[in-house]
Design a protein around this motif. Structure first.
Motif, PDB file in Angstrom:
ATOM      1  N   PRO A 189       0.832  -1.217   0.000  1.00 37.55           N
ATOM      2  CA  PRO A 189       0.000   0.000   0.000  1.00 37.55           C
ATOM      3  C   PRO A 189       0.861   1.258   0.000  1.00 37.55           C
ATOM      4  CG  PRO A 189      -0.839  -1.583   1.597  1.00 37.55           C
ATOM      5  CD  PRO A 189       0.470  -2.135   1.115  1.00 37.55           C
ATOM      6  N   GLU A 190       2.024   1.187   0.618  1.00 40.64           N
ATOM      7  CA  GLU A 190       2.904   2.361   0.651  1.00 40.64           C
ATOM      8  C   GLU A 190       3.421   2.666  -0.760  1.00 40.64           C
ATOM      9  OE1 GLU A 190       3.324  -0.361   2.811  1.00 40.64           O
ATOM     10  OE2 GLU A 190       1.996   0.768   4.151  1.00 40.64           O
ATOM     11  N   ALA A 191       3.837   1.633  -1.470  1.00 42.52           N
ATOM     12  CA  ALA A 191       4.316   1.828  -2.844  1.00 42.52           C
ATOM     13  C   ALA A 191       3.188   2.377  -3.714  1.00 42.52           C
ATOM     14  CB  ALA A 191       4.825   0.502  -3.402  1.00 42.52           C
ATOM     15  N   PHE A 192       1.974   1.891  -3.482  1.00 46.84           N
ATOM     16  CA  PHE A 192       0.808   2.393  -4.218  1.00 46.84           C
ATOM     17  C   PHE A 192       0.690   3.905  -4.058  1.00 46.84           C
ATOM     18  CE2 PHE A 192      -3.606   3.758  -4.338  1.00 46.84           C
ATOM     19  CZ  PHE A 192      -4.092   3.174  -5.492  1.00 46.84           C
ATOM     20  N   MET A 193       0.846   4.382  -2.827  1.00 45.27           N
ATOM     21  CA  MET A 193       0.659   5.814  -2.566  1.00 45.27           C
ATOM     22  C   MET A 193       1.808   6.666  -3.097  1.00 45.27           C
ATOM     23  SD  MET A 193      -2.285   6.312  -1.467  1.00 45.27           S
ATOM     24  CE  MET A 193      -2.190   8.048  -0.994  1.00 45.27           C
ATOM     25  N   LYS A 194       2.979   6.038  -3.270  1.00 43.96           N
ATOM     26  CA  LYS A 194       4.133   6.801  -3.742  1.00 43.96           C
ATOM     27  C   LYS A 194       4.232   6.867  -5.271  1.00 43.96           C
ATOM     28  CE  LYS A 194       7.317   6.007   0.109  1.00 43.96           C
ATOM     29  NZ  LYS A 194       8.283   5.003   0.513  1.00 43.96           N
ATOM     30  N   ALA A 195       3.384   6.133  -5.966  1.00 40.09           N
ATOM     31  CA  ALA A 195       3.488   6.061  -7.429  1.00 40.09           C
ATOM     32  C   ALA A 195       3.188   7.417  -8.057  1.00 40.09           C
ATOM     33  CB  ALA A 195       2.526   5.009  -7.961  1.00 40.09           C
ATOM     34  N   PRO A 196       3.876   7.751  -9.157  1.00 35.53           N
ATOM     35  CA  PRO A 196       3.644   9.043  -9.814  1.00 35.53           C
ATOM     36  C   PRO A 196       2.229   9.125 -10.395  1.00 35.53           C
ATOM     37  CG  PRO A 196       5.195   7.690 -11.077  1.00 35.53           C
ATOM     38  CD  PRO A 196       4.944   6.967  -9.797  1.00 35.53           C
ATOM     39  N   LEU A 197       1.637  10.286 -10.282  1.00 38.37           N
ATOM     40  CA  LEU A 197       0.301  10.502 -10.833  1.00 38.37           C
ATOM     41  C   LEU A 197       0.370  10.594 -12.358  1.00 38.37           C
ATOM     42  CD1 LEU A 197      -1.148  13.096  -8.297  1.00 38.37           C
ATOM     43  CD2 LEU A 197      -1.923  10.739  -8.646  1.00 38.37           C
ATOM     44  N   MET A 198      -0.598   9.958 -13.045  1.00 39.16           N
ATOM     45  CA  MET A 198      -0.716  10.101 -14.500  1.00 39.16           C
ATOM     46  C   MET A 198      -1.761  11.157 -14.825  1.00 39.16           C
ATOM     47  SD  MET A 198      -0.988   6.069 -15.307  1.00 39.16           S
ATOM     48  CE  MET A 198      -1.507   6.319 -16.994  1.00 39.16           C
ATOM     49  N   ALA A 199      -2.882  11.073 -14.141  1.00 38.03           N
ATOM     50  CA  ALA A 199      -3.985  12.020 -14.317  1.00 38.03           C
ATOM     51  C   ALA A 199      -4.686  12.016 -12.973  1.00 38.03           C
ATOM     52  CB  ALA A 199      -4.913  11.567 -15.448  1.00 38.03           C
ATOM     53  N   ASP A 200      -4.396  12.975 -12.173  1.00 38.37           N
ATOM     54  CA  ASP A 200      -4.872  13.056 -10.795  1.00 38.37           C
ATOM     55  C   ASP A 200      -6.369  12.752 -10.720  1.00 38.37           C
ATOM     56  OD1 ASP A 200      -5.176  13.614  -8.130  1.00 38.37           O
ATOM     57  OD2 ASP A 200      -4.638  15.731  -8.265  1.00 38.37           O
ATOM     58  N   PRO A 201      -6.823  11.809  -9.916  1.00 38.57           N
ATOM     59  CA  PRO A 201      -6.112  11.039  -8.883  1.00 38.57           C
ATOM     60  C   PRO A 201      -5.562   9.681  -9.340  1.00 38.57           C
ATOM     61  CG  PRO A 201      -8.465  10.678  -8.684  1.00 38.57           C
ATOM     62  CD  PRO A 201      -8.271  11.569  -9.878  1.00 38.57           C
TER      63      PRO A 201
END
Lengths: 385, 385
Positions: A189-201
């Motif tokens: 879940p931490e890696a999920f939250m750190k992933a770069p945004l493509m088109a917010d959210p």
């Protein structure tokens, strides 16, 4: 109409196949599926593909693949329904065998996306699934369109970005047990939250990857299936429905009406309801798509699709396991092939051949493939024999 | 399998429709066909289209068109088989109704080619019907590929360029009687010889024009056709065959094996032979294609297709009238729509509604649609009811 079964499956690994062309990938899957069924030919070939024109400057792919796979002369056409093209090909194969037109049918989904020069081109190619005049022309990619849906969903139902993480965590966990998966490693879940945004959210971790791959199945009438294999799996429902391609024309953007309609038609044909489905290969092109599909198909109430994931009900031992071999997110999403990959994986599960990913006692499996943001939805229900 | 009939037809004028989009053209044809049948909806929609991805950046066209035509929710997919896409859609519609899957089916072929920016783009788009890796990549357009066939034909059979003129003269003569034709005016053999060369020996006058257009038919089981119309026409044969897409892989480049195979399958299904066919809508994308198709279907011996035209046997009062409403050359060739235009015109003939172009006593009509240089061939035989 005759009862129809799947008597052979084949698939390539999903990933970046820089050394293989579209026709090579398709042929690999077709020959594997024919080999399993002990056949050299079939009466008809349906190819599901979305992007070969834009990406490879190649149409006419059904004849091209038929020839390369040693099937010259066979009846062969390509079918396209955006990202649900593979499922649409299965629908045609099902009808051909059910009708008596063909005694054996090959269904192949194939996509070669790495031939696109740069991610901008691949993104533009995928945007052809949206409404070109009213959506894509204004710069809306599929990720951007789904970001609008996800943002609205978060607003309506008081859901946060991190609440979508369980979909991605589940998909990656299951991909680890699938030798054909593109990303067979766990995600936290931490890696999920750190992933770069493509088109917010929407971030990279909400989004299924561009990929190459091909999958194929061979069909025949159920009453002849035992002649070919002891591992036949019945197709007990097959349904296609459409909706407005453009989101702004829908009555309610957070309700996938085509997904609902095609699921209802499939339930009716099979004589079952969502409570009886043992596993569900959902179209998780984006995490929001998975949530909306679960709701439209009756596995969760409106606004509760995300909760289902949070409560662990989508795991292999949950109430409704999804993405059991990695889903679009972690097995990979070669768009025109994806609908057939889902079916190949359901067959593995219903045969009890899913290895460490086996859903215990799986007897009824469902797959839903979605085109664009919901303009087409195709649902199949399979039963172990 | 149930017997199937056509109970409604619709078509737009063929030409350059700068003021209409793909979905508008398709909707016009679909509503006209539904209107003829007295229907508001049908159970399924198959769309034949080849170029919308490349030319209009739009895939997912079946759902798009379904929605625009007021058919939201309907089962709808697109089928592609290069220039024979429209005929492939008819094949699927035929199977859907014959099988009992659908009681009514809409088949629509549509192409919007003027959205291509410049003729170079349109030519590149069409070249996607050839083998991209082994033909198109090396600069071979469809005109160039057919020029190779035409040159070889002239060499093998001692035929001259001017010997192909009767095909063009006949097509244009017939187009004059078709209000939907793109070029409804006569052409003389002298004008044929003066036309600029596109790919020696193929000139503009050997070649069907790029065009926009849409055509549609509505199908139902024959035993219910009388409920809808007194002008039903039966489909008594429907067959698809494929061959190598690339010419160099064929046993004999001057023999269209897919055309032969699909014609043979159609004759067998209908229980008739070429001698019993009253008119033949041939795929005259190039004059050489018409000659080769006539030969493959058994209307002329090998090398004699051109002679058939020279002897006037292809005229409305000849032994085997072809291009009775102008053919691809003069009605125009909106590629993915062409296969359905051929069927609409056959229905007009078999109903006795072809006006000044009426083939006297027409009872059995055949249409053949060809993809690429012969990689796919689709043959239908229709019978007046």
């Amino acid at each position: 109409m005759r009862d129809v079964s799947i008597i052979g499956i084949g698939q390539t690994r999903v990933g970046e196949h820089w050394d293989k062309s579209l026709r090579q990938l398709a042929t690999e899957a077709i020959l594997a599926a024919l080999g399993e069924a002990g056949l050299e030919r079939a009466d008809v070939l349906y190819v599901g593909n979305m992007l070969s024109g834009k990406v490879s400057a190649q149409e006419h792919v059904a004849a091209l693949i038929a020839d390369f796979a040693g099937l010259r002369g066979i009846e062969a056409v390509k079918v396209e329904a955006a990202e649900s093209s593979g499922a649409a090909a299965l629908r045609l194969g099902y009808v051909a065998v059910a009708s008596g037109l063909a005694d054996t049918a090959i269904v192949c989904g194939v996509e070669k996306m790495t031939d696109a020069v740069g991610s901008a081109t691949a993104s533009a190619a995928l945007a052809m699934a949206a409404d070109s005049d009213y959506e894509a022309l204004h710069g809306l990619s599929l990720a951007a369109l789904n970001a609008l849906l996800m943002r609205r969903y978060m607003h309506e139902y008081g859901v946060k970005r991190e609440d979508f993480a369980p979909f991605t965590v589940n998909a990656h966990r299951n991909a680890a047990g699938n030798p054909c998966a593109m990303f067979p490693w766990p995600v936290t879940p931490e890696a999920f939250m750190k992933a770069p945004l493509m088109a917010d959210p929407i971030s990279l971790m909400d989004s299924a990857p561009l990929a190459d791959g091909a999958a194929a199945v061979v069909l025949c009438p159920t009453d002849r299936a035992r002649l070919f294999t002891s591992g036949a799996v019945r197709i007990i429902a097959s349904a296609v429905a459409t909706d407005s391609v453009a989101i702004h024309d829908r009555r309610d953007p957070l309700f996938l009406e085509a997904a609902y309609l095609s699921a209802q038609r499939a339930y009716q044909q099979a004589g079952v309801g969502p409570a009886e489905i043992d596993l569900f290969e959902v179209h998780d092109a984006f995490t929001i798509t998975a949530a909306l599909s679960l709701e439209a198909c009756g596995f969760a109430r409106r606004g509760q699709g995300v909760r289902l994931a949070q409560e662990g009900e989508i795991a292999l031992d949950g109430r409704i396991p999804i993405c059991t071999m990695g889903g679009l997110k972690a097995r990979g999403h070669p768009v025109g092939a994806t609908g057939v990959y889902q079916i190949v994986e359901l067959v593995q599960q219903l045969r009890g051949q899913a290895g460490v990913n086996q859903v215990k006692g799986a007897r009824l499996g469902m797959a839903q493939s979605i085109g664009g943001t919901g303009g087409t939805a195709i649902t199949h229900i399979l039963e172990a024999s």
